[in-house]
Design a protein around this motif. Structure first.
Motif, PDB file in Angstrom:
ATOM      1  N   LEU A  13      86.686  30.566 -99.849  1.00  0.00           N
ATOM      2  CA  LEU A  13      87.858  31.336 -99.444  1.00  0.00           C
ATOM      3  C   LEU A  13      87.526  31.878 -98.057  1.00  0.00           C
ATOM      4  O   LEU A  13      86.566  32.641 -97.892  1.00  0.00           O
ATOM      5  N   ASP A  14      88.261  31.407 -97.066  1.00  0.00           N
ATOM      6  CA  ASP A  14      87.966  31.739 -95.670  1.00  0.00           C
ATOM      7  C   ASP A  14      88.899  32.823 -95.154  1.00  0.00           C
ATOM      8  O   ASP A  14      90.106  32.786 -95.405  1.00  0.00           O
ATOM      9  N   SER A  15      88.325  33.745 -94.398  1.00  0.00           N
ATOM     10  CA  SER A  15      89.144  34.717 -93.660  1.00  0.00           C
ATOM     11  C   SER A  15      88.814  34.532 -92.188  1.00  0.00           C
ATOM     12  O   SER A  15      87.676  34.753 -91.766  1.00  0.00           O
ATOM     13  N   THR A  45      88.389  25.939 -87.360  1.00  0.00           N
ATOM     14  CA  THR A  45      87.596  25.903 -88.594  1.00  0.00           C
ATOM     15  C   THR A  45      87.812  24.584 -89.344  1.00  0.00           C
ATOM     16  O   THR A  45      88.951  24.174 -89.560  1.00  0.00           O
ATOM     17  N   GLY A  46      86.712  23.974 -89.726  1.00  0.00           N
ATOM     18  CA  GLY A  46      86.810  22.790 -90.581  1.00  0.00           C
ATOM     19  C   GLY A  46      87.049  21.484 -89.849  1.00  0.00           C
ATOM     20  O   GLY A  46      87.137  20.430 -90.482  1.00  0.00           O
ATOM     21  N   ALA A  47      87.128  21.556 -88.504  1.00  0.00           N
ATOM     22  CA  ALA A  47      87.400  20.318 -87.759  1.00  0.00           C
ATOM     23  C   ALA A  47      86.312  19.267 -88.031  1.00  0.00           C
ATOM     24  O   ALA A  47      86.605  18.079 -88.188  1.00  0.00           O
ATOM     25  N   GLY A 101      80.105  19.654-101.602  1.00  0.00           N
ATOM     26  CA  GLY A 101      80.023  20.669-100.546  1.00  0.00           C
ATOM     27  C   GLY A 101      80.589  21.986-101.004  1.00  0.00           C
ATOM     28  O   GLY A 101      80.823  22.201-102.195  1.00  0.00           O
ATOM     29  N   SER A 102      80.821  22.857-100.022  1.00  0.00           N
ATOM     30  CA  SER A 102      81.299  24.197-100.371  1.00  0.00           C
ATOM     31  C   SER A 102      82.808  24.198-100.610  1.00  0.00           C
ATOM     32  O   SER A 102      83.554  23.421-100.021  1.00  0.00           O
ATOM     33  N   ILE A 103      83.217  25.051-101.545  1.00  0.00           N
ATOM     34  CA  ILE A 103      84.645  25.319-101.794  1.00  0.00           C
ATOM     35  C   ILE A 103      84.775  26.825-101.593  1.00  0.00           C
ATOM     36  O   ILE A 103      84.218  27.600-102.368  1.00  0.00           O
ATOM     37  N   GLY A 163      89.206  26.923 -98.071  1.00  0.00           N
ATOM     38  CA  GLY A 163      88.273  26.443 -97.062  1.00  0.00           C
ATOM     39  C   GLY A 163      87.031  25.876 -97.702  1.00  0.00           C
ATOM     40  O   GLY A 163      86.980  25.671 -98.921  1.00  0.00           O
ATOM     41  N   GLY A 164      86.034  25.644 -96.861  1.00  0.00           N
ATOM     42  CA  GLY A 164      84.791  25.043 -97.329  1.00  0.00           C
ATOM     43  C   GLY A 164      84.742  23.575 -96.940  1.00  0.00           C
ATOM     44  O   GLY A 164      85.777  22.935 -96.775  1.00  0.00           O
ATOM     45  N   SER A 165      83.504  23.083 -96.822  1.00  0.00           N
ATOM     46  CA  SER A 165      83.346  21.716 -96.314  1.00  0.00           C
ATOM     47  C   SER A 165      83.997  20.683 -97.231  1.00  0.00           C
ATOM     48  O   SER A 165      84.646  19.743 -96.769  1.00  0.00           O
ATOM     49  N   ASN A 220      83.848  29.905 -78.853  1.00  0.00           N
ATOM     50  CA  ASN A 220      82.751  30.537 -79.601  1.00  0.00           C
ATOM     51  C   ASN A 220      83.261  31.142 -80.887  1.00  0.00           C
ATOM     52  O   ASN A 220      84.384  31.643 -80.942  1.00  0.00           O
ATOM     53  N   ARG A 221      82.397  31.084 -81.893  1.00  0.00           N
ATOM     54  CA  ARG A 221      82.755  31.616 -83.193  1.00  0.00           C
ATOM     55  C   ARG A 221      81.653  32.547 -83.674  1.00  0.00           C
ATOM     56  O   ARG A 221      80.482  32.212 -83.581  1.00  0.00           O
ATOM     57  N   GLU A 222      82.065  33.684 -84.148  1.00  0.00           N
ATOM     58  CA  GLU A 222      81.100  34.627 -84.697  1.00  0.00           C
ATOM     59  C   GLU A 222      81.327  34.669 -86.216  1.00  0.00           C
ATOM     60  O   GLU A 222      82.461  34.787 -86.668  1.00  0.00           O
TER      61      GLU A 222
HETATM   62  P1  AMP Z   1      83.007  24.081 -89.672  1.00  0.00           P
HETATM   63  O1  AMP Z   1      84.144  24.692 -88.866  1.00  0.00           O
HETATM   64  O2  AMP Z   1      82.989  22.587 -89.618  1.00  0.00           O
HETATM   65  O3  AMP Z   1      81.692  24.721 -89.364  1.00  0.00           O
HETATM   66  O4  AMP Z   1      83.317  24.400 -91.212  1.00  0.00           O
HETATM   67  C1  AMP Z   1      83.744  25.659 -91.586  1.00  0.00           C
HETATM   68  C2  AMP Z   1      83.775  25.736 -93.093  1.00  0.00           C
HETATM   69  O5  AMP Z   1      82.437  25.808 -93.564  1.00  0.00           O
HETATM   70  C3  AMP Z   1      84.487  26.970 -93.561  1.00  0.00           C
HETATM   71  O6  AMP Z   1      85.592  26.577 -94.362  1.00  0.00           O
HETATM   72  C4  AMP Z   1      83.455  27.753 -94.373  1.00  0.00           C
HETATM   73  O7  AMP Z   1      83.948  28.193 -95.602  1.00  0.00           O
HETATM   74  C5  AMP Z   1      82.328  26.773 -94.586  1.00  0.00           C
HETATM   75  N1  AMP Z   1      81.005  27.413 -94.451  1.00  0.00           N
HETATM   76  C6  AMP Z   1      80.655  28.417 -93.606  1.00  0.00           C
HETATM   77  N2  AMP Z   1      79.350  28.751 -93.783  1.00  0.00           N
HETATM   78  C7  AMP Z   1      78.867  27.947 -94.755  1.00  0.00           C
HETATM   79  C8  AMP Z   1      77.585  27.799 -95.425  1.00  0.00           C
HETATM   80  N3  AMP Z   1      76.539  28.555 -95.100  1.00  0.00           N
HETATM   81  N4  AMP Z   1      77.476  26.825 -96.362  1.00  0.00           N
HETATM   82  C9  AMP Z   1      78.517  26.065 -96.703  1.00  0.00           C
HETATM   83  N5  AMP Z   1      79.734  26.158 -96.146  1.00  0.00           N
HETATM   84  C10 AMP Z   1      79.927  27.080 -95.180  1.00  0.00           C
END
Ligand code: AMP
Length: 308
Positions: free
Chosen positions: A11-13, A230-232, A7-9, A26-28, A90-92
């Motif tokens: 850097l989240d803001s 985020t990430g739940a 999955g994704s790795i 962050g990242g999945s 809600n998340r933008e």
């Molecule tokens: P979730 O809250 O479960 O939607 O997961 C949020 C995580 O997904 C965050 O840490 C982001 O970095 C990651 N994320 C956001 N958009 C994408 C995307 N298009 N592809 C992969 N990972 C993403």
């Protein structure tokens, strides 16, 4: 019983009413691994750019995460910026910068190919399929997806569904995929297209497992303070898959328990920003919370004749 995540790795803001983070882990794959590793060692496959704080990533190794499948490419790491409403409902998405993630082609290291439990985080379904072509014979494969792929790569996604055992999605994604507003009918529709189990996550309302064996519901843990949602979902998946891998048991009873582990780990994820809550979390705390779930839903039926 190896457990693999791709999955994704990132850097989240993230901005919430309680504060903000900049370039936090962050990242999945990161949320999944930090959560799952409390229950069972996790192998990670992903990509980071040459600007990624490797010391912070490497701290995950101390928690039981094998980073041998994380490659470092030249360029910028994947960055995601999001802002939550005052009630966190809600998340933008303010910004998505793919960076090196745009050219990500997962390569599963030889020592990960015999993984028995595989989680395909939310990435292009073509890449998710390519992962399945590289693993030998997993016992159970689960995957996630999102609106972008449901809309843009529907045919490939349908092909992927035929090859996975579990689809974990949120309610909006289940509705969009099936074209049915009702989540139980939506889940049935998904079951007819491949997976044996569907998990529909409903945020603060919990999650539902639907399979040929029936329906099982787990509530969300009644937290009085939520910091950052985020990430739940990925932490839920980590708890769910971590339990299955740790017990190597895919019976209905085990899947039901896995739902509770999923919800427990999701509840830890939202208590702090990024993956901070998992840094210090102990197996004892996990056990206590899982026990608290049992109390939450336990009730005694009246003897026949004394009630309706
Ligand atoms: P979730 O809250 O479960 O939607 O997961 C949020 C995580 O997904 C965050 O840490 C982001 O970095 C990651 N994320 C956001 N958009 C994408 C995307 N298009 N592809 C992969 N990972 C993403």
């Amino acid at each position: 019983m190896s457990l693999l995540v791709v999955g994704s790795i990132a850097l989240d803001s993230v901005q919430t009413p309680f504060g903000s983070t900049a370039d936090a882990l962050g990242g999945s794959a990161v949320f999944f691994a930090m959560s799952g590793a409390l229950l069972h060692p996790v192998q990670v496959v992903g990509v980071v750019g040459d600007d990624y704080p490797m010391d912070r990533l490497e701290r995950m190794a101390k928690r039981g995460v094998d980073l041998a499948g994380v490659s470092r490419a030249q360029g910028e790491s994947f960055r995601w910026k999001g802002k939550y409403s005052y009630d966190l409902q809600n998340r933008e998405t303010l910004e998505t910068r793919l960076g090196v993630f745009a050219d990500f082609a997962p390569r599963i290291p030889p020592q990960f190919r015999d993984a028995r439990y595989v989680f395909l985080g939310n990435i292009d379904p073509e890449l998710q399929l390519s992962v399945l072509d590289q693993v030998d014979e997993p016992t159970l494969v689960a995957c996630d997806t999102m609106n972008y792929w449901i809309q843009g790569k529907r045919d490939v996604l349908m092909e992927l569904l035929r090859r996975v055992d579990v689809l974990l999605v949120n309610d909006a994604e289940a509705r969009q995929l099936s074209g049915d507003w009702n989540i139980f009918r939506a889940a049935r529709w998904i079951l007819q297209h491949g997976p044996r189990f569907v998990v529909v996550k409903q945020g603060e309302y919990g999650a539902v497992l639907v399979s040929g064996d029936g329906i099982f519901y787990v509530p969300a843990f009644p937290l009085e303070q939520v910091f950052d949602p985020t990430g739940a979902g990925d932490a839920f998946a980590g708890g769910f898959m971590g339990h299955l891998a740790a017990t190597d048991d895919t019976t209905s009873a085990s899947l039901r328990r896995a739902m509770v582990y999923g919800s427990a780990m999701g509840s830890f994820a939202v208590e702090q920003f990024s993956v901070l809550r998992f840094d210090e979390l102990t197996p004892d705390e996990v056990r206590l919370r899982v026990h608290a779930f049992a109390d939450l839903v336990r009730f005694d039926l009246l003897p026949v004749g004394e009630g309706a």
